[in-house]
Write an enzyme that holds these catalytic residues in place. Structure first.
Site, PDB file in Angstrom:
ATOM      1  N   LEU A  76      -5.074  23.122  -5.662  1.00 59.85           N
ATOM      2  CA  LEU A  76      -5.100  22.063  -4.770  1.00 59.85           C
ATOM      3  C   LEU A  76      -3.678  21.849  -4.204  1.00 59.85           C
ATOM      4  CD1 LEU A  76      -5.970  19.043  -3.591  1.00 59.85           C
ATOM      5  CD2 LEU A  76      -5.067  18.098  -5.759  1.00 59.85           C
ATOM      6  N   ARG A 124       6.109  -7.341  -7.876  1.00 58.71           N
ATOM      7  CA  ARG A 124       5.895  -6.250  -7.022  1.00 58.71           C
ATOM      8  C   ARG A 124       5.960  -4.982  -7.927  1.00 58.71           C
ATOM      9  NH1 ARG A 124       5.285  -6.577  -1.761  1.00 58.71           N
ATOM     10  NH2 ARG A 124       6.076  -4.218  -1.515  1.00 58.71           N
ATOM     11  N   HIS A 181       3.553  -0.972  -8.424  1.00 59.85           N
ATOM     12  CA  HIS A 181       3.808   0.299  -8.027  1.00 59.85           C
ATOM     13  C   HIS A 181       3.543   1.085  -9.412  1.00 59.85           C
ATOM     14  CE1 HIS A 181       5.583  -0.597  -4.186  1.00 59.85           C
ATOM     15  NE2 HIS A 181       6.417  -1.362  -4.525  1.00 59.85           N
ATOM     16  N   ASP A 201      -1.506   1.831   0.352  1.00 60.92           N
ATOM     17  CA  ASP A 201      -0.869   0.344   0.524  1.00 60.92           C
ATOM     18  C   ASP A 201      -1.574  -0.819  -0.350  1.00 60.92           C
ATOM     19  OD1 ASP A 201       0.901  -1.061   1.905  1.00 60.92           O
ATOM     20  OD2 ASP A 201      -0.480  -1.595   3.469  1.00 60.92           O
TER      21      ASP A 201
HETATM   22  C1  IPE Z   1       3.054   2.358   4.564  1.00 57.83           C
HETATM   23  O1  IPE Z   1       3.064   1.182   3.863  1.00 57.83           O
HETATM   24  C2  IPE Z   1       3.881   3.102   3.615  1.00 57.83           C
HETATM   25  C3  IPE Z   1       3.471   3.656   2.445  1.00 57.83           C
HETATM   26  C4  IPE Z   1       2.302   3.439   2.216  1.00 57.83           C
HETATM   27  C5  IPE Z   1       4.359   4.545   1.667  1.00 57.83           C
HETATM   28  P1  IPE Z   1       3.828   0.095   4.409  1.00 57.83           P
HETATM   29  O2  IPE Z   1       3.517  -1.273   3.454  1.00 57.83           O
HETATM   30  O3  IPE Z   1       5.418   0.201   4.236  1.00 57.83           O
HETATM   31  O4  IPE Z   1       3.421  -0.389   5.895  1.00 57.83           O
HETATM   32  P2  IPE Z   1       3.708  -1.463   6.534  1.00 57.83           P
HETATM   33  O5  IPE Z   1       5.294  -1.706   6.653  1.00 57.83           O
HETATM   34  O6  IPE Z   1       3.112  -2.669   6.301  1.00 57.83           O
HETATM   35  O7  IPE Z   1       3.344  -1.189   8.089  1.00 57.83           O
HETATM   36  C1  IPE Z   2       2.662   0.618  -0.585  1.00 57.52           C
HETATM   37  O1  IPE Z   2       2.330  -0.702  -1.399  1.00 57.52           O
HETATM   38  C2  IPE Z   2       3.489   1.666  -1.661  1.00 57.52           C
HETATM   39  C3  IPE Z   2       4.743   1.766  -0.708  1.00 57.52           C
HETATM   40  C4  IPE Z   2       5.201   1.417   0.245  1.00 57.52           C
HETATM   41  C5  IPE Z   2       5.916   2.200  -1.477  1.00 57.52           C
HETATM   42  P1  IPE Z   2       3.467  -1.724  -0.740  1.00 57.52           P
HETATM   43  O2  IPE Z   2       4.659  -1.981  -1.624  1.00 57.52           O
HETATM   44  O3  IPE Z   2       3.495  -1.809   0.684  1.00 57.52           O
HETATM   45  O4  IPE Z   2       2.271  -2.744  -1.137  1.00 57.52           O
HETATM   46  P2  IPE Z   2       1.982  -4.286  -0.119  1.00 57.52           P
HETATM   47  O5  IPE Z   2       1.679  -3.659   1.040  1.00 57.52           O
HETATM   48  O6  IPE Z   2       3.445  -4.906  -0.099  1.00 57.52           O
HETATM   49  O7  IPE Z   2       0.959  -5.071  -1.159  1.00 57.52           O
HETATM   50 MG    MG Z   3       2.570  -2.418   2.397  1.00 57.77          MG
END
Ligand code: IPE
Ligand code: IPE
Ligand code: MG
Length: 224
Positions: A122, A25, A29, A12
């Site tokens: 793995l 954003r 990624h 995350d």
């Molecule tokens: C959880 O992260 C899902 C992934 C890392 C793929 P999110 O960023 O989507 O989670 P919430 O919505 O903040 O809980």
């Molecule tokens: C997690 O990073 C990756 C996915 C959910 C695909 P986020 O995209 O949720 O990143 P934040 O939490 O918005 O920073």
């Molecule tokens: Mg997130």
């Protein structure tokens, strides 16, 4: 010292990192993918057998189409460019979650799984369109359809993580303390480490520090 067989990671913080440093954003990624590669290498170095990565949740469909498309493009390109290398490194790829993407991506995922299915070094479980509540309900429906008794062993057999040992360690980066519908059944006795750093800035050193702290934890499993 605890043995470590399975690490699960909620990767995350990509979006926040991207906004902060690149004003996008999606750039976050892309940067996050570099961390994935580093962590895979480090997982092998640590002789860990299973690595489960949360890449896209069933709830992530709520995001803007532009972001969702970007993520799946990134994955598609990653598979096209890197599956051969993963295969050479003796890595097995398994998708957990429901494969209902474009037919091109569905095919690519299935081919990648098939190609690497016999690999032994793995196993990477990539959680894609994965939601734990859906997984559990689906398992229960299948148990009843096949007239199986409802118990822990039978239920585990109908989860997407069938034949995969439960994670010993869960790491969530991004300074957020929640599970976000990830492996709710399987994490029952995992050690959970919440990491402040955002996923793109998470390093091998951070990972190894968590692993070494994990190894020292007294795991009770209800005992004393
Ligand atoms: C959880 O992260 C899902 C992934 C890392 C793929 P999110 O960023 O989507 O989670 P919430 O919505 O903040 O809980
Ligand atoms: C997690 O990073 C990756 C996915 C959910 C695909 P986020 O995209 O949720 O990143 P934040 O939490 O918005 O920073
Ligand atoms: Mg997130």
């Amino acid at each position: 010292m605890n043995s470590l067989n399975h690490v699960a990671i909620i990767m995350d913080g990509n979006g926040r990192w991207g906004l902060k440093y690149k004003n996008s954003r999606n750039a976050g990624h892309k940067a996050g993918l570099n961390t994935v590669e580093k962590i895979i290498k480090e997982t092998i170095k640590n002789k860990i057998k299973f690595l489960t990565l949360y890449a896209f949740s069933t709830e992530n469909w709520k995001r803007p189409k532009k972001e969702v498309n970007y993520l799946f493009n990134l994955l598609e390109n990653f598979l096209i460019n890197r599956i051969e290398e993963l295969h050479k490194k003796n890595i097995k790829l398994k998708i957990i979650g429901v494969k209902n993407f474009s037919s091109k991506l569905n095919q690519l995922l299935s081919l990648s799984e098939k190609k690497t299915s016999k690999n032994k070094k793995l196993q990477i479980n990539l959680a894609l369109n994965y939601g734990s509540k859906f997984e559990i309900i689906n398992a229960l429906k299948n148990l009843s359809k096949h007239k199986k008794k409802i118990n822990e062993i039978n239920l585990s057999q109908y989860l997407q993580t069938k034949n995969i040992p439960d994670p010993d360690l869960l790491i969530r980066t991004g300074n957020t303390k929640r599970l976000s519908n990830f492996l709710l059944w399987q994490l029952a006795y995992s050690e959970i480490f919440f990491e402040k750093k955002l996923w793109p800035e998470f390093t091998e050193k951070d990972y190894n520090k968590i692993i070494s702290d994990f190894k020292k934890v007294k795991r009770n499993f209800g005992n004393i």
